[in-house]
Motif scaffolding. Structure first.
Motif, PDB file in Angstrom:
ATOM      1  N   ASN A 101     -60.451 -69.754   4.271  1.00 37.24           N
ATOM      2  CA  ASN A 101     -61.154 -69.949   2.965  1.00 37.24           C
ATOM      3  C   ASN A 101     -60.296 -70.255   2.078  1.00 37.24           C
ATOM      4  O   ASN A 101     -59.061 -70.279   2.260  1.00 37.24           O
ATOM      5  N   THR A 102     -60.708 -70.599   0.788  1.00 36.65           N
ATOM      6  CA  THR A 102     -59.936 -70.452  -0.373  1.00 36.65           C
ATOM      7  C   THR A 102     -60.864 -69.571  -1.489  1.00 36.65           C
ATOM      8  O   THR A 102     -62.102 -69.970  -1.482  1.00 36.65           O
ATOM      9  N   HIS A 103     -60.065 -69.046  -2.221  1.00 38.06           N
ATOM     10  CA  HIS A 103     -60.842 -68.013  -3.352  1.00 38.06           C
ATOM     11  C   HIS A 103     -60.697 -68.846  -4.497  1.00 38.06           C
ATOM     12  O   HIS A 103     -59.656 -68.886  -5.440  1.00 38.06           O
ATOM     13  N   TRP A 104     -61.620 -69.973  -4.757  1.00 38.33           N
ATOM     14  CA  TRP A 104     -61.514 -70.873  -5.934  1.00 38.33           C
ATOM     15  C   TRP A 104     -62.082 -70.556  -6.959  1.00 38.33           C
ATOM     16  O   TRP A 104     -63.377 -70.418  -7.200  1.00 38.33           O
ATOM     17  N   ASP A 105     -61.097 -69.941  -8.042  1.00 34.40           N
ATOM     18  CA  ASP A 105     -61.758 -69.434  -9.433  1.00 34.40           C
ATOM     19  C   ASP A 105     -62.052 -70.522 -10.261  1.00 34.40           C
ATOM     20  O   ASP A 105     -61.097 -71.367 -10.566  1.00 34.40           O
ATOM     21  N   PHE A 143     -60.097 -76.875  13.504  1.00 32.61           N
ATOM     22  CA  PHE A 143     -60.211 -76.307  12.404  1.00 32.61           C
ATOM     23  C   PHE A 143     -61.670 -76.262  12.163  1.00 32.61           C
ATOM     24  O   PHE A 143     -62.458 -77.039  11.237  1.00 32.61           O
ATOM     25  N   CYS A 144     -62.526 -75.371  12.906  1.00 30.01           N
ATOM     26  CA  CYS A 144     -63.862 -75.320  13.029  1.00 30.01           C
ATOM     27  C   CYS A 144     -64.556 -75.047  11.959  1.00 30.01           C
ATOM     28  O   CYS A 144     -65.921 -75.390  11.986  1.00 30.01           O
ATOM     29  N   TYR A 145     -64.164 -73.963  11.154  1.00 30.32           N
ATOM     30  CA  TYR A 145     -64.927 -73.389  10.014  1.00 30.32           C
ATOM     31  C   TYR A 145     -64.015 -73.164   8.836  1.00 30.32           C
ATOM     32  O   TYR A 145     -62.772 -73.028   8.880  1.00 30.32           O
ATOM     33  N   PHE A 146     -64.798 -73.419   7.823  1.00 32.38           N
ATOM     34  CA  PHE A 146     -64.123 -73.017   6.575  1.00 32.38           C
ATOM     35  C   PHE A 146     -65.058 -72.568   5.407  1.00 32.38           C
ATOM     36  O   PHE A 146     -66.136 -72.827   5.334  1.00 32.38           O
ATOM     37  N   HIS A 147     -64.660 -71.609   4.755  1.00 33.76           N
ATOM     38  CA  HIS A 147     -65.568 -70.641   3.805  1.00 33.76           C
ATOM     39  C   HIS A 147     -65.178 -71.011   2.268  1.00 33.76           C
ATOM     40  O   HIS A 147     -64.030 -71.008   1.952  1.00 33.76           O
ATOM     41  N   THR A 148     -66.200 -71.454   1.585  1.00 35.88           N
ATOM     42  CA  THR A 148     -65.955 -71.377   0.077  1.00 35.88           C
ATOM     43  C   THR A 148     -65.999 -70.112  -0.552  1.00 35.88           C
ATOM     44  O   THR A 148     -66.307 -69.967  -1.635  1.00 35.88           O
ATOM     45  N   ASP A 149     -65.665 -69.095   0.347  1.00 34.99           N
ATOM     46  CA  ASP A 149     -65.759 -67.402  -0.369  1.00 34.99           C
ATOM     47  C   ASP A 149     -66.818 -67.370  -0.999  1.00 34.99           C
ATOM     48  O   ASP A 149     -66.905 -66.553  -1.966  1.00 34.99           O
ATOM     49  N   SER A 150     -68.084 -67.440  -0.216  1.00 34.81           N
ATOM     50  CA  SER A 150     -69.256 -67.206  -0.601  1.00 34.81           C
ATOM     51  C   SER A 150     -69.854 -67.628  -1.706  1.00 34.81           C
ATOM     52  O   SER A 150     -70.981 -67.140  -2.422  1.00 34.81           O
ATOM     53  N   ARG A 205     -58.372 -59.306   1.426  1.00 33.03           N
ATOM     54  CA  ARG A 205     -58.850 -60.624   1.821  1.00 33.03           C
ATOM     55  C   ARG A 205     -57.628 -61.447   1.987  1.00 33.03           C
ATOM     56  O   ARG A 205     -57.981 -62.833   2.180  1.00 33.03           O
ATOM     57  N   LEU A 206     -56.356 -61.168   1.977  1.00 32.01           N
ATOM     58  CA  LEU A 206     -55.348 -61.929   2.046  1.00 32.01           C
ATOM     59  C   LEU A 206     -54.499 -61.612   3.315  1.00 32.01           C
ATOM     60  O   LEU A 206     -53.396 -62.043   3.432  1.00 32.01           O
ATOM     61  N   ASN A 207     -54.942 -60.595   4.187  1.00 33.55           N
ATOM     62  CA  ASN A 207     -54.233 -60.002   5.106  1.00 33.55           C
ATOM     63  C   ASN A 207     -53.526 -61.145   6.022  1.00 33.55           C
ATOM     64  O   ASN A 207     -52.098 -60.998   6.186  1.00 33.55           O
ATOM     65  N   PHE A 208     -54.080 -62.124   6.731  1.00 31.72           N
ATOM     66  CA  PHE A 208     -53.605 -62.866   7.376  1.00 31.72           C
ATOM     67  C   PHE A 208     -52.511 -63.886   6.715  1.00 31.72           C
ATOM     68  O   PHE A 208     -51.518 -63.956   7.036  1.00 31.72           O
ATOM     69  N   TRP A 209     -52.976 -64.339   5.649  1.00 30.01           N
ATOM     70  CA  TRP A 209     -52.117 -65.249   4.716  1.00 30.01           C
ATOM     71  C   TRP A 209     -50.824 -64.591   4.073  1.00 30.01           C
ATOM     72  O   TRP A 209     -49.711 -65.306   4.107  1.00 30.01           O
ATOM     73  N   ARG A 210     -50.933 -63.260   4.003  1.00 28.86           N
ATOM     74  CA  ARG A 210     -49.883 -62.392   3.460  1.00 28.86           C
ATOM     75  C   ARG A 210     -48.843 -62.203   4.625  1.00 28.86           C
ATOM     76  O   ARG A 210     -47.650 -62.283   4.192  1.00 28.86           O
ATOM     77  N   PHE A 211     -49.158 -61.570   5.710  1.00 23.54           N
ATOM     78  CA  PHE A 211     -48.492 -61.132   6.622  1.00 23.54           C
ATOM     79  C   PHE A 211     -48.115 -62.359   7.543  1.00 23.54           C
ATOM     80  O   PHE A 211     -47.099 -62.210   8.313  1.00 23.54           O
ATOM     81  N   VAL A 212     -48.693 -63.474   7.781  1.00 18.14           N
ATOM     82  CA  VAL A 212     -48.404 -64.105   8.986  1.00 18.14           C
ATOM     83  C   VAL A 212     -48.228 -65.710   8.491  1.00 18.14           C
ATOM     84  O   VAL A 212     -47.134 -66.164   8.686  1.00 18.14           O
ATOM     85  N   TYR A 213     -49.185 -66.138   7.582  1.00 16.53           N
ATOM     86  CA  TYR A 213     -49.151 -67.706   7.478  1.00 16.53           C
ATOM     87  C   TYR A 213     -48.054 -67.906   6.232  1.00 16.53           C
ATOM     88  O   TYR A 213     -47.001 -68.537   6.656  1.00 16.53           O
ATOM     89  N   LYS A 214     -47.963 -67.020   5.453  1.00 12.57           N
ATOM     90  CA  LYS A 214     -46.882 -67.198   4.199  1.00 12.57           C
ATOM     91  C   LYS A 214     -45.501 -67.181   4.970  1.00 12.57           C
ATOM     92  O   LYS A 214     -44.545 -68.056   4.612  1.00 12.57           O
ATOM     93  N   GLN A 243     -57.343 -65.837   6.108  1.00 14.29           N
ATOM     94  CA  GLN A 243     -56.323 -66.964   5.708  1.00 14.29           C
ATOM     95  C   GLN A 243     -56.933 -67.794   4.285  1.00 14.29           C
ATOM     96  O   GLN A 243     -57.897 -68.530   4.360  1.00 14.29           O
ATOM     97  N   GLY A 244     -56.263 -67.669   3.270  1.00 15.26           N
ATOM     98  CA  GLY A 244     -56.649 -68.188   2.297  1.00 15.26           C
ATOM     99  C   GLY A 244     -56.154 -67.354   0.766  1.00 15.26           C
ATOM    100  O   GLY A 244     -55.948 -66.155   0.885  1.00 15.26           O
ATOM    101  N   PHE A 245     -56.096 -68.254  -0.318  1.00 19.38           N
ATOM    102  CA  PHE A 245     -55.480 -67.484  -1.368  1.00 19.38           C
ATOM    103  C   PHE A 245     -56.185 -68.158  -2.733  1.00 19.38           C
ATOM    104  O   PHE A 245     -56.829 -69.317  -2.538  1.00 19.38           O
ATOM    105  N   ASP A 246     -55.963 -67.598  -3.887  1.00 14.34           N
ATOM    106  CA  ASP A 246     -56.550 -68.157  -5.012  1.00 14.34           C
ATOM    107  C   ASP A 246     -56.149 -69.612  -5.146  1.00 14.34           C
ATOM    108  O   ASP A 246     -55.080 -70.048  -5.415  1.00 14.34           O
ATOM    109  N   GLN A 247     -57.125 -70.379  -5.540  1.00 17.04           N
ATOM    110  CA  GLN A 247     -57.042 -71.831  -5.713  1.00 17.04           C
ATOM    111  C   GLN A 247     -55.963 -72.649  -5.095  1.00 17.04           C
ATOM    112  O   GLN A 247     -55.287 -73.420  -5.454  1.00 17.04           O
TER     113      GLN A 247
END
Length: 960
Positions: free
Chosen positions: A9-13, A44-51, A179-188, A267-271
């Motif tokens: 996802n991305t959390h697009w403020d 890359f089968c799914y992507f979420h616009t953070d609802s 909401r940042l758990n994989f992004w924070r621990f693994v991806y980054k 997996q995703g962060f703000d903007q």
């Protein structure tokens, strides 16, 4: 075996750290990359616009040529968007705004191909008590969220959430870093390298001195200089060992609390742009896993699998949490706290939001519905534009005050446009209704007036209006002299109505012609207040006004002597320091020190109130004030209380310059309120009206002070009260007054709370309530005064983003004039929730008044177009349905148990249905006598009723 569901996802403020247009420019790049990635990489089968769907809606306005690509991916369920339009701050908006946000989100995402039916709340500072019901009425029974829940007290990530209506939804929270758990621990760690966790900080190898093939740019000239730098040509480090270590730690944070084998990673962060490296990283990690597998998943599929794995026995064993979620984080990380400072950040936008909500929901929409009942066109497109502008402003970082000044500027313009549309529709609609009312009986020197009540209950009280009396009637001037005049008021049946003249001003006014421009005439503009009885709900009362020579000279005064106000219920004394002593006459109970001000330092930002150690909290109790009688008469009196208060101008720190034998350096001393003082001017008009149980306050603060919090306090003296009540979307909630010891907690225990329009404290047979218009933050002091404190201003100088170099935000300091409206109500009894809700509406929402001249019409002088017969059921909105002759009436019950509700309708009904918030049929309702519909409503149930009426006038219209 554990299945690890990875939500990309991305959390697009929409508006946050940059202006809207700069944010949208970056949005184009992000979605362009997303579409390209999804076209070439099936993994890359799914992507979420953070609802929220606003991300795609904004993108397609700038990239219309890619509309079909977006529709194909949304229809295929690969891009998951909605159910919301924007992501609102739930406690800072009207409940109807939450409904319209979901409706618009469904409408736009549905037009793109598909709405994501997953109740994913990764926004909002806390969750309202009615959220389970709101989602359930949109077909969603499982809610994923994290703010507002103290996870240290949960043994499982899953629990049962019992909403305000007593019905349950399954709730799932996320564990550490949420909401940042994989992004924070693994991806980054993988892309930046060297991802060593030191406490809550991630240390990586990427630095200014080791950029590889990447490079930095920054505008640094005299024009358009930037604070921060931009990295281009970034190459991922691909530190796989750090990624593996991070995954182990991530799994450890959730595996012992999940009741199923389905784990949830984000997996995703703000903007942040989507990164094609994710599928590579997932493949590499899966090759090393002995137990379980990472699957790029959709939220809908994840929720479905969890639901399948939770048996009735497991579900029944889950912990239950009830009502609203407003808990602080006792032990957590920087992304988990409640951050209740947002309830008072940038207060001017919150005041403007309330004004826009009331004008749209309680003004334009009911007036347009009435006009449509008379056969006029319903302005659906214009109202839709107003709603879209308002909902854009209610995205959480906007209405929450967490943004840069350019966002505030843009929001204020959108509020103005929303109100321009609302006011235009309201005036035109009421003009159309007024034209259908029969005023043929008006005599030569009489003026017609119509008082419109848009609320769902009859109203009795004062209505203020300004009436133009033509000078050509020779009442004001005679023999070259000017005389005072008065106005007699009566209904169309001739019943006399008490009125009090407030002021008169002579002027020239103009009448707009449909053809031929204008004509002018001279008038005396007479401002008067009238005491009206039983103004019909959702309808009007027509009046005859007869100006006459002579001044009113009553002998009964609301202010019988200096610095006193008194009516049937209250006796009020104005003290030397501007405070009030209020006596409730039936019980003799006295409230001392009512209405004084508190000022304290604030070195925080939009997320938290943070005073300096030496707080220098000051109270106006020690300051002399002046009081002047502005109006006095038999119906109302007003005193103006003026306070000139000297306060420390700002928070500052001393610079310490060290110059030893070697290099020099500079550090700062402690932060403190400055030695420089400035005058703060506060002017309050306090009004008492005949027959009213409340005092009305209009306060103007000319703010010259920075870095501070200003509050107004009302000491109730109800020392035995342990709970207070406040309104929340579609609910009246109870909250504890006692503040626990929060030493060593990650986040301090909450003292301040959100409220939409009311706060009440009760003890035995006595209740004190404060009603307000848009002053969203309150506290009931945990001492024997049980004072109700409203936060008027909280002023700071930053945008609240820890990853941005500091840039002074002038508008966050709220300098200049701000105006506040609030009421203190005192009751010699316990007050039911429904009566509190009605009283707050009665206070904050005025009746509308239109004057007219003699004309013929078919409508009587008193009429209710529609309404409810059930004292505990509150209609909250009316809007046009999809069919030509269809209205949707929505409300909620505060009865405390299931109750029977009857709605009446002016025109003959063809069909009535009870529908969900999504407008799906629940049941058909029986129409009785052509105009009545009855249904049952559970306590706190939100009910929407669809009504279709006949175009034929059968002569059986309901007349109230």
């Amino acid at each position: 075996m554990k299945n690890m569901n990875l939500i990309i996802n991305t959390h697009w403020d929409r508006e946050y750290r940059w202006s809207l247009r700069e944010t949208q420019y970056r949005l184009v790049e992000a979605v362009d990359e997303l579409l390209d990635i999804m076209q070439r990489d099936e993994k890359f089968c799914y992507f979420h616009t953070d609802s929220q769907v606003s991300m795609l809606d904004d993108y397609l306005k700038m990239r219309p040529e890619r509309t079909q690509e977006v529709k194909d991916l949304v229809s295929a369920g690969r891009i998951l968007t909605g159910p919301w339009y924007t992501l609102p701050a739930e406690f800072l908006v009207n409940g109807e705004c939450l409904v319209r946000n979901l409706l618009l989100g469904h409408q736009i995402s549905g037009a793109l191909g598909r709405t994501m039916k997953a109740a994913h709340n990764i926004f909002s500072w806390g969750q309202v008590s009615q959220l389970p019901q709101l989602y359930r009425q949109f077909g969603m029974d499982t809610i994923t969220f994290y703010r507002g829940i103290n996870q240290t007290e949960l043994n499982t990530l899953e629990f049962r959430w019992k909403g305000a209506d007593g019905k349950e939804s399954l709730a799932i929270t996320f564990g550490e870093y949420h909401r940042l758990n994989f992004w924070r621990f693994v991806y980054k760690p993988y892309i930046l390298g060297g991802g060593r966790m030191i406490g809550n900080s991630l240390k990586n190898a990427f630095s200014r001195d080791d950029l590889g093939d990447a490079y930095l740019t920054q505008m640094c000239g005299e024009s358009l200089a930037e604070n921060n730098h931009w990295l281009s040509n970034q190459t991922p480090v691909r530190d796989f060992e750090s990624a593996k270590d991070g995954l182990k730690r991530l799994i450890e944070t959730v595996i012992h609390k999940a009741v199923t084998d389905e784990l949830l990673f984000f997996q995703g962060f703000d903007q942040e742009n989507p990164d094609p490296i994710i599928t590579e990283l997932v493949d590499r990690l899966n090759e090393t896993l002995d137990d379980g597998r990472i699957e790029i998943a959709s939220l809908e599929n994840y929720i479905s699998k969890v639901r399948d794995h939770i048996s009735p026995q497991i579900y029944d064993a889950l912990p239950v949490k009830s009502g609203e979620m407003l808990e602080v984080e006792k032990k957590g990380d920087p992304f988990g706290p409640l951050y209740n400072g947002v309830f008072s950040a940038r207060m001017p936008i919150k005041l403007k939001n309330a004004q826009a909500e009331y004008e749209l929901i309680n003004g334009a929409e009911p007036a347009a519905a009435w006009s449509a009942l008379l056969g006029n066109e319903y302005p659906a497109l214009l109202l839709g534009r107003a709603w879209k502008q308002l909902l854009q402003n209610q995205q959480h970082d906007g209405i929450g005050g967490c943004h840069v000044d350019r966002v505030t500027d843009a929001m204020m313009e959108r509020f103005r446009e929303t109100m321009d549309i609302s006011e235009t529709i309201l005036k035109k609609s009421l003009k159309q209704v007024t034209g259908e009312i029969d005023f043929s009986m008006l005599e030569a020197q009489e003026i017609g007036a119509v008082v419109y009540n848009t609320l769902p209950f009859e109203r009795t009280g004062m209505v203020t209006c300004t009436v133009d009396v033509p000078l050509s009637w020779n009442l004001r001037y005679a023999n070259k002299g000017r005389r005072e005049i008065s106005i007699d008021v009566a209904d169309l049946e001739g019943n006399s109505i008490p009125a009090q003249m407030l002021n008169i001003e002579d002027d020239t006014v103009y009448a707009y012609l449909k053809y031929g421009d204008t004509f002018d005439f001279d008038v005396s503009r007479c401002r008067l207040v009238m005491r009206l009885q039983d103004i019909p709900q959702n309808g009007f009362l027509a009046l005859r006004l007869r100006p006459k020579e002579g001044e009113q000279r009553p002998v009964d005064w609301i202010s019988p002597k200096a610095n006193m106000l008194e009516n049937e219920y209250l006796s009020v004394k104005i003290n030397w320091n501007g405070t009030l002593t209020v006596t409730e006459k039936e019980t003799g109970r006295v409230m001392e020190q009512v209405h004084f001000f508190e000022d304290s330092s604030d070195k925080g930002g939009p997320l938290v109130y943070s005073p300096v150690y030496e707080r220098m909290t000051m109270y106006s109790l020690n300051e002399p004030a002046s009081a002047a009688l502005v109006y006095n008469g038999p119906l109302q009196a007003t005193y103006r209380i003026m306070l000139r208060w000297r306060l420390p101008k700002r928070v500052e720190t001393a610079l310490k310059v060290h110059v030893p034998h070697g290099s020099e350096w500079v550090d700062q001393g402690r932060m403190q309120r400055s030695d420089e003082w400035e005058e703060l001017c506060i002017t309050t008009d306090v009004t008492l009206k005949k027959g009213a149980r409340w005092l009305q306050f209009h306060t103007v603060v000319d703010n010259t002070i920075k870095d501070h919090r200003l509050r107004v306090l009302f000491e109730t003296g109800l020392s035995g009260a342990m709970l207070c009540r406040a309104d929340s979307p579609f609910d009246i909630v109870q909250r504890e007054i006692t503040v626990p010891d929060s030493s060593q907690w990650y986040e301090a225990a909450a003292r301040t709370w959100p409220s939409h329009s009311l706060v009440a404290v009760s003890e035995k047979e006595f209740c004190a309530a404060v009603y307000h218009k848009g002053i969203c933050e309150y506290e009931v002091l945990d001492d024997d005064t049980r004072a109700i404190a409203l936060t008027l201003l909280r002023c700071f100088s930053n945008a609240g983003n820890p990853t941005e170099t500091y840039e002074y935000q002038e508008l966050a300091e709220c300098q200049g004039k701000s105006e506040f409206d609030y009421w203190l109500a005192v009751y010699p009894k316990q007050v039911r929730d429904a009566d509190l809700a009605k009283a707050a509406l009665d206070a904050v929402q005025p009746c509308y008044v239109m004057q007219t001249t003699k004309h013929c019409g078919e409508l009587p002088g008193r009429l209710s177009f529609f309404g409810g017969k059930g004292e505990d059921f509150l209609l909250t909105s009316v809007t046009k349905g999809r069919e030509k002759n269809q209205l949707l009436l929505r409300g909620y019950s505060l009865a405390g148990a299931e109750s029977c509700v009857t709605l009446f309708f002016w025109k003959k009904l063809l069909r009535a249905e009870k529908v969900t918030l999504e407008n799906c049929l629940l049941e058909s309702l029986t129409v009785r006598d052509g105009h009545y519909v009855t249904f049952s409503a559970g306590d706190r149930e939100i009910v929407t009723v669809s009504l279709e009426w006949s175009e034929e006038d059968d002569g059986e219209k309901y007349n109230s």
